[in-house]
Design a protein around this motif. Structure first.
Motif, mmCIF file in Angstrom:
data_model
loop_
_atom_site.group_PDB
_atom_site.id
_atom_site.type_symbol
_atom_site.label_atom_id
_atom_site.label_comp_id
_atom_site.label_asym_id
_atom_site.label_seq_id
_atom_site.Cartn_x
_atom_site.Cartn_y
_atom_site.Cartn_z
ATOM 1 N N LEU A 68 5.950 2.120 -7.870
ATOM 2 C CA LEU A 68 5.154 2.081 -6.640
ATOM 3 C C LEU A 68 3.782 2.673 -6.948
ATOM 4 O O LEU A 68 3.676 3.700 -7.611
ATOM 5 C CB LEU A 68 5.825 2.896 -5.540
ATOM 6 C CG LEU A 68 7.217 2.443 -5.128
ATOM 7 C CD1 LEU A 68 7.743 3.338 -4.030
ATOM 8 C CD2 LEU A 68 7.187 1.000 -4.652
ATOM 9 N N ASN A 69 2.756 2.014 -6.422
ATOM 10 C CA ASN A 69 1.412 2.432 -6.782
ATOM 11 C C ASN A 69 0.907 3.532 -5.850
ATOM 12 O O ASN A 69 0.044 3.296 -5.023
ATOM 13 C CB ASN A 69 0.483 1.214 -6.764
ATOM 14 C CG ASN A 69 -0.869 1.544 -7.344
ATOM 15 O OD1 ASN A 69 -0.998 2.488 -8.122
ATOM 16 N ND2 ASN A 69 -1.870 0.788 -6.951
ATOM 17 N N ILE A 70 1.511 4.712 -5.972
ATOM 18 C CA ILE A 70 0.979 5.855 -5.237
ATOM 19 C C ILE A 70 0.227 6.698 -6.253
ATOM 20 O O ILE A 70 0.796 7.563 -6.914
ATOM 21 C CB ILE A 70 2.096 6.674 -4.554
ATOM 22 C CG1 ILE A 70 2.774 5.818 -3.480
ATOM 23 C CG2 ILE A 70 1.525 7.934 -3.931
ATOM 24 C CD1 ILE A 70 3.735 6.545 -2.598
ATOM 25 N N THR A 131 -7.246 3.804 1.334
ATOM 26 C CA THR A 131 -6.153 4.716 1.713
ATOM 27 C C THR A 131 -6.740 5.951 2.398
ATOM 28 O O THR A 131 -6.193 6.453 3.385
ATOM 29 C CB THR A 131 -5.357 5.135 0.465
ATOM 30 O OG1 THR A 131 -5.014 3.971 -0.269
ATOM 31 C CG2 THR A 131 -4.108 5.894 0.824
ATOM 32 N N ILE A 134 -7.435 5.103 5.976
ATOM 33 C CA ILE A 134 -6.235 5.050 6.828
ATOM 34 C C ILE A 134 -5.787 6.465 7.212
ATOM 35 O O ILE A 134 -5.461 6.739 8.364
ATOM 36 C CB ILE A 134 -5.092 4.290 6.123
ATOM 37 C CG1 ILE A 134 -5.444 2.802 6.073
ATOM 38 C CG2 ILE A 134 -3.758 4.479 6.843
ATOM 39 C CD1 ILE A 134 -4.354 1.920 5.556
ATOM 40 N N ILE B 126 4.165 -2.707 -3.224
ATOM 41 C CA ILE B 126 3.952 -2.260 -4.598
ATOM 42 C C ILE B 126 2.485 -1.888 -4.867
ATOM 43 O O ILE B 126 2.202 -0.840 -5.430
ATOM 44 C CB ILE B 126 4.442 -3.323 -5.602
ATOM 45 C CG1 ILE B 126 5.954 -3.486 -5.450
ATOM 46 C CG2 ILE B 126 4.103 -2.941 -7.035
ATOM 47 C CD1 ILE B 126 6.553 -4.617 -6.241
ATOM 48 N N CYS B 127 1.562 -2.746 -4.410
ATOM 49 C CA CYS B 127 0.151 -2.462 -4.720
ATOM 50 C C CYS B 127 -0.460 -1.453 -3.763
ATOM 51 O O CYS B 127 -1.349 -0.710 -4.125
ATOM 52 C CB CYS B 127 -0.673 -3.741 -4.657
ATOM 53 S SG CYS B 127 -0.068 -5.004 -5.719
ATOM 54 N N ARG B 128 -0.035 -1.480 -2.513
ATOM 55 C CA ARG B 128 -0.670 -0.625 -1.512
ATOM 56 C C ARG B 128 0.365 0.314 -0.887
ATOM 57 O O ARG B 128 0.386 0.510 0.335
ATOM 58 C CB ARG B 128 -1.320 -1.474 -0.406
ATOM 59 C CG ARG B 128 -2.229 -2.578 -0.838
ATOM 60 C CD ARG B 128 -3.479 -2.112 -1.532
ATOM 61 N NE ARG B 128 -4.194 -1.075 -0.822
ATOM 62 C CZ ARG B 128 -5.312 -0.508 -1.291
ATOM 63 N NH1 ARG B 128 -5.816 -0.868 -2.452
ATOM 64 N NH2 ARG B 128 -5.907 0.427 -0.600
ATOM 65 N N THR B 129 1.188 0.938 -1.715
ATOM 66 C CA THR B 129 2.268 1.781 -1.179
ATOM 67 C C THR B 129 1.717 2.957 -0.373
ATOM 68 O O THR B 129 2.249 3.305 0.675
ATOM 69 C CB THR B 129 3.146 2.332 -2.316
ATOM 70 O OG1 THR B 129 3.335 1.317 -3.268
ATOM 71 C CG2 THR B 129 4.465 2.831 -1.808
ATOM 72 N N PHE B 130 0.650 3.567 -0.899
ATOM 73 C CA PHE B 130 0.099 4.740 -0.210
ATOM 74 C C PHE B 130 -0.437 4.341 1.178
ATOM 75 O O PHE B 130 -0.362 5.131 2.123
ATOM 76 C CB PHE B 130 -1.011 5.369 -1.056
ATOM 77 C CG PHE B 130 -1.074 6.877 -0.959
ATOM 78 C CD1 PHE B 130 -0.344 7.578 -0.018
ATOM 79 C CD2 PHE B 130 -1.872 7.610 -1.825
ATOM 80 C CE1 PHE B 130 -0.398 8.963 0.066
ATOM 81 C CE2 PHE B 130 -1.945 8.995 -1.754
ATOM 82 C CZ PHE B 130 -1.204 9.668 -0.795
ATOM 83 N N ASP B 131 -0.942 3.093 1.274
ATOM 84 C CA ASP B 131 -1.388 2.609 2.593
ATOM 85 C C ASP B 131 -0.211 2.504 3.552
ATOM 86 O O ASP B 131 -0.338 2.786 4.750
ATOM 87 C CB ASP B 131 -2.035 1.222 2.482
ATOM 88 C CG ASP B 131 -3.331 1.262 1.712
ATOM 89 O OD1 ASP B 131 -3.740 2.367 1.321
ATOM 90 O OD2 ASP B 131 -3.928 0.202 1.498
#
Lengths: 490, 158
Positions: A68-70, A131, A134, B126-131
């Motif tokens: 996961l792209n965190i 991000t 948001i 997957i690409c924008r998990t933090f969003d």
């Protein structure tokens, strides 16, 4: 994974808060929220001890064998902000144990506060501009909620004004992000910096948006109304940290580490800073209500921070960041003091108060520490940061600005002492003879913040070396990169 | 099918303007922007689609609903019967269309993920998990704030 705790833990705790409120209306929410804030503070201190002091750390989380792209990034600046957020959150959380008993459902209040803290931590830790946007919105929504908790006509009006002006700021920021994304095809801060992107249009949008978020003059209209109408914990955490995170931190990150920092941006920041210093202080002079006066004082003090950082010199940045930390502590303390006065006397209108110091010795003493620190009296913490900012101004030969910074500092001392005398000294006003000192946790929180003011003032050198210098280096490195790109690019 | 989506975008945008009931107008705008997000995704602009859904369908909706609750205009609004009936029928039809489109969307080449083929859910997750975490945070904030506003009003007898 460990860094993501700063976002996940408060969010998870918030999600359990309503269930906790079913079992126990006060005790369990108080315990859970403050335990969470305490753990966050411990974690931020632990990271500062383990952290080698240079570089960035990115984490990619795994969820059922899927990456996961965190991307959570930690550098000196985000570490300073995380620590400040955790410290002020714990103080307001402890203060709320007694204070928020008068404001209805505590579990709801703590849930909103936890979402606010999680969002602020995420703003600081994320490496992505969208991000960040948001979470700025998420923190904003939580803040409107805290303003409206007052439940009065004025708190609704304050919340609405805050919401509308904040939405305008968000539109500016979103348009700025859109401009960056269209040109670079990415919203990653590091990738944008690498592309060498610069657009005056985006700079203006970001400046407008972030200035509104941190209430710089002339974008300050929301702050006095919102802070006067809300329960005292909102201005304490908002002026203490939210304004710094969503306004100053985001502005610094965008202008120093993402877009090339140049003389034009520096000039605008310096002008905004000096105008806010002057206007905020003069507007604070005529205020009778403590929180309204402190709101204008906040505008003035935020001006000092922007002035220092906007100079773009190493000393200016160090002074600005030190004042950011100091202001978070002493302004949170002063707002909590104002809340304590209102809690005990039923009003924060200084014209209706007098002689409270005899019955409220802890609140009175904590207020003296806070006001002396805000005015920049040695050896308290506010003195050192203002001194460094003034020296930085003298270093770049801005003598008039240095004089203004010193003059407004004296003016700040004058109006804050006036309030201290009116509220705490002299004869006890009629009807206030039976006023009692506020309960234990409120005192504990105020005395704790007062001690931090004294500690950060007395041991300012270790504070600068451990917390401020690594943070300043991140911004200085950004300027260095901009300059080298400019030289190479011609 | 694309024509249906575009028609839906326009119809629900019109509902957002024409309906007197603020809450229904907000829901219309949300449906319109979800369909617009799908159109973006079909046109191989996954980030534009994801941002459209995140910002307009997620974030701004929470802000609108909060504003409605703050100004107290969630009281009964007399809406003529015909628009309400049309709204409900179209709402149900297009909800099915949206679900179908989301599950049947083709994979698009994602230029930021080195040409990897991805579905809309994968782009989000997957690409924008933090969003996504941010959206959860926004929803939490919105729900808690609405409950707090209602509770404060009840406490003050309004």
């Amino acid at each position: 994974m460990f860094l993501f705790i700063f976002v996940a833990l408060p969010l998870i705790t918030a999600s359990f808060m309503l269930i906790a409120g079913r079992f126990s209306r006060k005790l369990l929410p108080d315990f859970l929220a403050n335990l969470c804030f305490f753990l966050l503070l411990c974690a931020s201190i632990a990271i500062s001890r383990l952290w080698p002091g240079a570089g960035q750390y990115s984490h990619v989380l795994k969820w059922f064998n899927t990456n996961l792209n965190i991307a959570v990034v930690l550098d000196g600046l985000s570490l300073l902000m995380i620590f400040t957020v955790s410290l002020v959150a714990l103080s307001t959380g402890l203060f709320s144990i007694n204070y928020m008993n008068r404001y209805g459902s505590k579990s709801l209040f703590y849930a909103i506060l936890l979402v606010l803290v999680a969002s602020m931590n995420a703003i600081v830790l994320t490496a992505d501009l969208f991000t960040m946007y948001i979470f700025i919105e998420s923190a904003g929504i939580a803040s409107y909620g805290l303003v409206s908790l007052g439940g009065t006509k004025y708190s609704t009006e304050g919340a609405f004004k805050y919401l509308v002006l904040s939405a305008i700021a968000s539109s500016f920021i979103l348009l700025g992000i859109a401009g960056v994304f269209v040109s670079t095809g990415t919203t990653g801060i590091k990738e944008i910096a690498g592309s060498g992107f610069f657009s005056k249009f985006s700079v203006i949008l970001f400046l407008g948006g972030f200035s509104l978020k941190c209430a710089l003059v002339p974008f300050h209209a929301w702050m006095p109304d919102a802070y006067t109408a809300a329960p005292a914990v909102l201005p304490a955490i908002s002026s203490g940290v939210f304004v710094k995170v969503a306004g100053i931190y985001a502005m610094a990150r965008v202008f120093f580490n993402m877009l090339p920092f140049n003389a034009e941006v520096s000039s605008v920041m310096v002008y905004l800073g000096i105008i806010s210093i002057i206007a905020g202080a003069f507007l604070a002079l005529g205020q009778a209500r403590l929180r309204r006066m402190l709101a204008y004082s906040s505008i003035s003090q935020v001006g000092y921070i922007i002035l220092g950082i906007g100079l773009g010199t190493p000393l200016g940045i160090i002074g600005g960041l030190l004042h950011l930390f100091n202001h978070s502590v002493f302004k949170a303390l002063l707002f909590l003091n104002a809340g304590a006065v209102e809690y005990a006397a039923g009003t924060d209108d200084s014209l209706k108060l007098g002689g409270l110091g005899k019955n409220m010795p802890f609140t009175s003493t904590a207020n003296i520490v806070g006001l002396l620190s805000a005015a920049g009296v040695p050896p308290l913490n506010g003195f050192w940061s203002k001194l460094i900012i003034v020296i930085a101004l003298l270093q770049v030969k801005m003598f008039l600005y240095a004089f203004v910074a010193i003059f407004i500092s004296v003016l700040t001392l004058w109006y804050l002492l006036l309030i201290q005398r009116r509220v705490f000294f002299g004869k006890v006003r009629e009807g206030l003879q039976n006023t009692r000192e506020v309960p234990f946790w409120m005192n504990f929180s105020m005395v704790g913040l007062g001690l931090v003011c004294v500690w950060a003032g007395v041991s300012f050198a270790p504070v600068i070396l451990k917390w401020i210098l690594p943070a300043a280096n991140v911004l200085i490195e950004g300027i260095r990169t901009s300059l080298s790109n400019f030289v190479i690019g011609g | 099918m694309d024509v249906i989506l575009l028609a839906g975008v326009i119809i629900f945008a019109a509902f957002a303007v024409l309906l007197k009931d603020m809450l229904k107008a907000v829901i219309s705008l949300m449906i319109s922007s979800i369909m617009l997000g799908i159109v973006f995704f079909k046109l191989h602009a996954p980030y534009a689609g994801v941002f459209e859904i995140s910002v307009v369908a997620g974030l701004i909706m929470v802000l609108f609903i909060m504003t409605i609750s703050l100004i107290g205009s969630d009281a009964d609004v007399k809406e003529p019967a015909v628009p309400v009936a049309v709204f409900i029928v179209l709402f149900l039809i297009f909800s099915v269309v949206i679900m179908l489109r989301i599950f049947c969307l083709p994979q698009v080449s994602h230029q930021l993920m080195s040409g990897e083929q991805m579905r809309i859910g994968e782009v989000l997750w997957i690409c924008r998990t933090f969003d996504m975490v941010g959206q959860i945070s926004v929803i939490f904030a919105g729900v808690f704030v609405l409950l707090a506003v209602v509770s404060a009003r009840r406490r003050n007898g309004k």
